[in-house]
Scaffold this motif. Structure first.
Motif, mmCIF file in Angstrom:
data_model
loop_
_atom_site.group_PDB
_atom_site.id
_atom_site.type_symbol
_atom_site.label_atom_id
_atom_site.label_comp_id
_atom_site.label_asym_id
_atom_site.label_seq_id
_atom_site.Cartn_x
_atom_site.Cartn_y
_atom_site.Cartn_z
ATOM 1 N N MET A 152 0.845 -1.186 0.000
ATOM 2 C CA MET A 152 0.000 0.000 0.000
ATOM 3 C C MET A 152 0.885 1.242 0.000
ATOM 4 S SD MET A 152 -2.836 1.202 2.834
ATOM 5 C CE MET A 152 -3.900 -0.211 2.507
ATOM 6 N N SER A 153 0.529 2.200 -0.844
ATOM 7 C CA SER A 153 1.267 3.459 -0.916
ATOM 8 C C SER A 153 0.317 4.609 -0.619
ATOM 9 C CB SER A 153 1.894 3.636 -2.301
ATOM 10 O OG SER A 153 2.673 4.800 -2.357
ATOM 11 N N ILE A 154 0.803 5.592 0.149
ATOM 12 C CA ILE A 154 -0.049 6.680 0.642
ATOM 13 C C ILE A 154 0.569 8.023 0.292
ATOM 14 C CG2 ILE A 154 -1.115 7.664 2.710
ATOM 15 C CD1 ILE A 154 -0.412 4.804 3.989
ATOM 16 N N LEU A 155 -0.248 8.937 -0.197
ATOM 17 C CA LEU A 155 0.216 10.299 -0.454
ATOM 18 C C LEU A 155 0.455 11.000 0.880
ATOM 19 C CD1 LEU A 155 0.799 12.735 -2.267
ATOM 20 C CD2 LEU A 155 -1.669 13.191 -2.309
ATOM 21 N N LYS A 156 1.710 11.318 1.167
ATOM 22 C CA LYS A 156 2.066 11.955 2.437
ATOM 23 C C LYS A 156 1.615 13.418 2.433
ATOM 24 C CE LYS A 156 4.546 8.392 4.012
ATOM 25 N NZ LYS A 156 4.629 7.521 2.845
ATOM 26 N N GLN A 157 1.214 13.890 3.622
ATOM 27 C CA GLN A 157 0.720 15.259 3.746
ATOM 28 C C GLN A 157 1.751 16.209 4.358
ATOM 29 O OE1 GLN A 157 -2.276 16.100 2.455
ATOM 30 N NE2 GLN A 157 -2.508 13.970 1.799
ATOM 31 N N ASN A 158 2.749 15.662 5.056
ATOM 32 C CA ASN A 158 3.776 16.497 5.692
ATOM 33 C C ASN A 158 4.844 16.870 4.666
ATOM 34 O OD1 ASN A 158 5.715 17.748 7.237
ATOM 35 N ND2 ASN A 158 5.917 16.090 8.729
ATOM 36 N N GLN A 159 4.776 18.093 4.171
ATOM 37 C CA GLN A 159 5.683 18.513 3.100
ATOM 38 C C GLN A 159 7.127 18.671 3.563
ATOM 39 O OE1 GLN A 159 4.222 22.006 1.115
ATOM 40 N NE2 GLN A 159 2.206 21.131 0.731
ATOM 41 N N ASN A 160 7.349 18.798 4.870
ATOM 42 C CA ASN A 160 8.698 19.058 5.362
ATOM 43 C C ASN A 160 9.397 17.808 5.899
ATOM 44 O OD1 ASN A 160 8.315 21.855 4.857
ATOM 45 N ND2 ASN A 160 7.194 22.047 6.781
ATOM 46 N N ALA A 161 8.732 16.666 5.777
ATOM 47 C CA ALA A 161 9.288 15.437 6.366
ATOM 48 C C ALA A 161 10.531 14.930 5.644
ATOM 49 C CB ALA A 161 8.213 14.352 6.374
ATOM 50 N N TYR A 162 10.745 15.376 4.401
ATOM 51 C CA TYR A 162 11.859 14.851 3.604
ATOM 52 C C TYR A 162 12.831 15.951 3.185
ATOM 53 C CZ TYR A 162 8.879 10.738 3.286
ATOM 54 O OH TYR A 162 8.091 9.642 3.588
ATOM 55 N N ASP A 163 12.912 17.012 3.973
ATOM 56 C CA ASP A 163 13.726 18.170 3.597
ATOM 57 C C ASP A 163 15.209 17.846 3.423
ATOM 58 O OD1 ASP A 163 11.553 19.788 3.445
ATOM 59 O OD2 ASP A 163 11.984 20.983 5.234
ATOM 60 N N GLU A 164 15.693 16.768 4.063
ATOM 61 C CA GLU A 164 17.117 16.406 3.965
ATOM 62 C C GLU A 164 17.401 15.459 2.802
ATOM 63 O OE1 GLU A 164 19.248 18.030 5.872
ATOM 64 O OE2 GLU A 164 17.444 19.043 6.618
ATOM 65 N N PHE A 165 16.362 15.080 2.056
ATOM 66 C CA PHE A 165 16.522 14.179 0.910
ATOM 67 C C PHE A 165 16.550 14.987 -0.381
ATOM 68 C CE2 PHE A 165 14.767 11.481 4.159
ATOM 69 C CZ PHE A 165 15.299 10.216 3.927
ATOM 70 N N THR A 166 17.259 14.458 -1.389
ATOM 71 C CA THR A 166 17.132 15.042 -2.723
ATOM 72 C C THR A 166 15.764 14.656 -3.276
ATOM 73 O OG1 THR A 166 17.995 13.118 -3.922
ATOM 74 C CG2 THR A 166 19.608 14.760 -3.113
ATOM 75 N N LEU A 167 15.328 15.342 -4.312
ATOM 76 C CA LEU A 167 14.019 15.055 -4.882
ATOM 77 C C LEU A 167 13.922 13.611 -5.368
ATOM 78 C CD1 LEU A 167 13.974 18.180 -4.768
ATOM 79 C CD2 LEU A 167 12.736 18.147 -6.948
ATOM 80 N N VAL A 168 14.976 13.143 -6.033
ATOM 81 C CA VAL A 168 14.971 11.770 -6.544
ATOM 82 C C VAL A 168 14.911 10.771 -5.397
ATOM 83 C CG1 VAL A 168 16.329 10.024 -7.753
ATOM 84 C CG2 VAL A 168 16.132 12.313 -8.712
ATOM 85 N N ASP A 169 15.719 10.978 -4.359
ATOM 86 C CA ASP A 169 15.718 10.068 -3.211
ATOM 87 C C ASP A 169 14.374 10.086 -2.495
ATOM 88 O OD1 ASP A 169 18.278 9.241 -3.691
ATOM 89 O OD2 ASP A 169 19.206 10.644 -2.279
ATOM 90 N N CYS A 170 13.744 11.270 -2.437
ATOM 91 C CA CYS A 170 12.432 11.374 -1.798
ATOM 92 C C CYS A 170 11.399 10.538 -2.552
ATOM 93 C CB CYS A 170 11.991 12.835 -1.751
ATOM 94 S SG CYS A 170 10.345 13.070 -1.025
ATOM 95 N N VAL A 171 11.425 10.583 -3.871
ATOM 96 C CA VAL A 171 10.502 9.782 -4.677
ATOM 97 C C VAL A 171 10.721 8.296 -4.403
ATOM 98 C CG1 VAL A 171 9.813 9.122 -7.010
ATOM 99 C CG2 VAL A 171 10.304 11.519 -6.494
ATOM 100 N N MET A 172 11.968 7.876 -4.346
ATOM 101 C CA MET A 172 12.284 6.458 -4.146
ATOM 102 C C MET A 172 11.915 5.966 -2.749
ATOM 103 S SD MET A 172 15.880 6.328 -6.276
ATOM 104 C CE MET A 172 16.282 4.666 -5.800
ATOM 105 N N LEU A 218 18.348 18.571 -6.172
ATOM 106 C CA LEU A 218 18.284 19.546 -5.085
ATOM 107 C C LEU A 218 17.674 18.893 -3.853
ATOM 108 C CD1 LEU A 218 16.889 22.714 -6.935
ATOM 109 C CD2 LEU A 218 19.273 22.228 -6.337
ATOM 110 N N LEU A 219 17.879 19.510 -2.687
ATOM 111 C CA LEU A 219 17.246 19.025 -1.472
ATOM 112 C C LEU A 219 15.791 19.491 -1.422
ATOM 113 C CD1 LEU A 219 20.006 19.670 1.232
ATOM 114 C CD2 LEU A 219 19.386 17.497 0.155
ATOM 115 N N MET A 220 14.932 18.663 -0.852
ATOM 116 C CA MET A 220 13.514 19.025 -0.719
ATOM 117 C C MET A 220 13.351 20.332 0.045
ATOM 118 S SD MET A 220 11.132 16.967 -2.039
ATOM 119 C CE MET A 220 9.715 16.878 -0.944
ATOM 120 N N GLY A 221 14.234 20.570 1.015
ATOM 121 C CA GLY A 221 14.144 21.783 1.806
ATOM 122 C C GLY A 221 14.436 23.046 1.037
ATOM 123 N N ASP A 222 14.963 22.900 -0.185
ATOM 124 C CA ASP A 222 15.364 24.072 -0.970
ATOM 125 C C ASP A 222 14.407 24.398 -2.114
ATOM 126 O OD1 ASP A 222 17.606 24.377 0.632
ATOM 127 O OD2 ASP A 222 18.872 23.133 -0.659
#
Length: 527
Positions: free
Chosen positions: A66-86, A151-155
């Motif tokens: 099961m995959s869920i659309l996360k609502q916390n936009q700041n939870a992955y600020d230390e990840f790059t966009l690609v890593d966040c997707v994965m 880029l980092l999610m936080g940026d």
């Protein structure tokens, strides 16, 4: 398959729903609909495991993901966009980590080799070698350019974060996909891409959304949350809506016929019950009368605000002329002329382009270059996407908040306008600092109706609104006789309101009198 068995949810003395039994099957897309507060998002959280139901169970077929659309936009600020997707595929990430740890061992054993081989096989089965490329493809499809991928999610901008988290939910072909308001803050083009993706998705999708066109395009089933029940209907949202109206009409027509028959029987019984020669017939009619049951027509818990924009001054021939308007980094040398009767939908991949343009035209911010001029007969109103500056007071109720915008200062008159927007009785005395996002937008709509000019600018007015409010706003915008400039991510609203589309992409501008559907067809071929 996902099985919901005898699920009930209660908060204190309030029952949201009771004894819900549903099966969500592969190949179907389920839309969860219901009035605000009915429990749509709560039901989705129960399915995902985030909330425990008061009673009942939710069971997922073994080995399904099961995959869920996360609502916390700041939870992955230390990840790059690609890593966040994965990160959307936890098992794949876990395998990658285990592999790295194994291969980093100095005392690599035969047992480690066997384990590594097993991990490599599973990694290949999960399409791990293509994971990076697939993640980037999702980002590209949602309109995030390649120069941002590392880029980092936080940026990055908050609206880009929404797209990345959506890509994360879609990544890795999940068996069950849960999406709570997936089109919120998506631009129109990204929403169209998502519609097409889900239309072709072969597994199970469960969605809460207020976007009618989106529900119509992707849903094969509708789950209606109303009066403590969740009923399943075959078809999309429009089919449910039309069927629901037809069923209510059929029940009313049936009751009307029954009421006529009841009156006939009662009249006969009253006339002949004491007549010996007619007593058998009267008794027969009494028995027939006892068997007639009127259908119980339960009105929906949904309520619709009343939205109707009026203006006092007639519109002259000159409306608005924009010449070489420039805001560095957003748009350059933008020129257009508005005419009487124009209802223009503005579209851009970057929502900041449109917000900045509308702010400039409403004199909230300054342009870097260029000019714009309204005709002498034009009076304008502005509904901004960010309304936070209007709700900063902690000690003001809704009546007092709305009073400065009303020509008539009588409290009953102001309460009447609040009542139109579903703030009736004591609700009209709510303090503005406790309002939800949707309630704030309804307040802004009441303000706009009271101050409406013959030209209205609306920046994403459907954001935070429920389906009923969006439907009412859509009708109000269609009926408005003035000039309208707006942007929205609601396909149905754009397509039914706009008679002209202006698409802005840097220095390139598409400006044509056409519907939104016609624009999309032209966009794919020409732009």
């Amino acid at each position: 398959m996902l099985d919901v068995a005898n699920v009930s949810m209660q908060f204190g003395g309030r029952v949201l729903f009771k004894d819900v039994n549903l099966q969500f099957q592969k190949g179907n897309c389920y839309g969860i609909i219901g009035a605000n507060g009915a429990g749509k998002s709560t039901f989705l959280k129960i399915i995902s495991g985030e909330l425990e139901p008061t009673s009942g169970s939710v069971t997922l077929t073994e080995h399904e993901r099961m995959s869920i659309l996360k609502q916390n936009q700041n939870a992955y600020d230390e990840f790059t966009l690609v890593d966040c997707v994965m990160q959307g595929h936890p098992r794949l990430i876990e395998i990658m980590k285990e592999k790295d740890e194994l291969y980093a061992k100095l005392d690599f054993t035969e047992e480690d080799g066997i384990k590594a081989a097993e991990l490599e096989n599973e990694f290949a089965e999960l399409d791990g070698w293509e994971a990076d490329a697939n993640a980037r493809n999702f980002l590209n499809s949602l309109g995030i350019s390649e120069d941002k991928h590392d880029l980092l999610m936080g940026d990055i901008d908050a609206k880009d974060k929404v797209k990345v988290l959506l890509a994360q939910a879609l990544f890795g072909n999940p068996d069950i996909l849960l999406l709570d308001e997936p089109t919120n803050n998506l631009d129109a083009l990204a929403t169209t891409w998502l519609e097409n993706f889900l239309y072709s998705f072969e597994n199970t999708v469960i969605i809460v959304s207020h976007d009618r066109h989106f529900l119509n395009k992707v849903c094969t089933r509708i789950c209606d949350v109303d009066y403590g029940k969740i009923n399943l209907y075959v078809g999309n949202y429009e089919f449910w809506y039309e069927s629901n109206i037809l069923l209510q009409k059929q029940m009313r027509d049936s009751n009307l016929k029954k009421e006529q028959r009841i009156k006939e029987l009662q009249d006969f019984i009253a006339r002949f019950s004491a007549n010996a020669s007619k007593s058998k017939q009267a008794t027969s009619r009494k028995k027939e009368l006892e068997k007639i049951n009127l259908e119980e027509i339960v009105p929906s818990s949904r309520v619709y605000p009343f939205i109707d924009f009026k203006y006092e001054r007639d519109i002259g021939n000159d409306v608005l002329e924009v010449n070489d308007l420039t805001k560095n980094g957003l748009f350059h040398d933008l020129s257009f002329t508005l005419r009487k009767g124009d209802k223009v939908a503005f579209i851009a991949k970057n929502s900041l382009v449109l917000t900045s343009l509308f702010n400039i035209l409403s004199k909230v911010e300054e342009q870097d270059k260029g000019t714009f001029k309204y005709g002498i007969t034009i009076t304008s109103s502005y509904l901004p996407s960010d309304n936070s500056s209007y709700f900063t007071s902690n000690d003001v109720n809704l009546v007092e908040w709305l009073r400065p915008y009303s020509k008539d200062q009588n409290e009953s008159y102001i309460r009447g306008w609040l009542g139109r927007m579903l703030f009736s009785n004591e609700e009209a005395l709510k303090m503005v600092n406790v309002l939800s996002g949707g309630e704030k937008v309804r307040c802004m709509l009441a303000k706009t109706m009271l101050t409406a000019g013959n030209l209205i600018i609306m920046d994403d007015p459907t954001n935070h609104l429920d389906l009923e409010s969006i439907t009412a706003l859509n009708k109000g915008m269609i009926n408005y006789k003035g000039v309208l400039l707006f942007t929205s991510h609601d396909h149905e609203l754009i397509n039914t309101v706009a008679n002209r589309i202006i698409y802005i992409d840097g220095t390139k501008v598409f400006d044509k009198y056409c519907t939104y559907d016609e624009f999309l067809e032209l966009y794919q071929k020409e732009l």
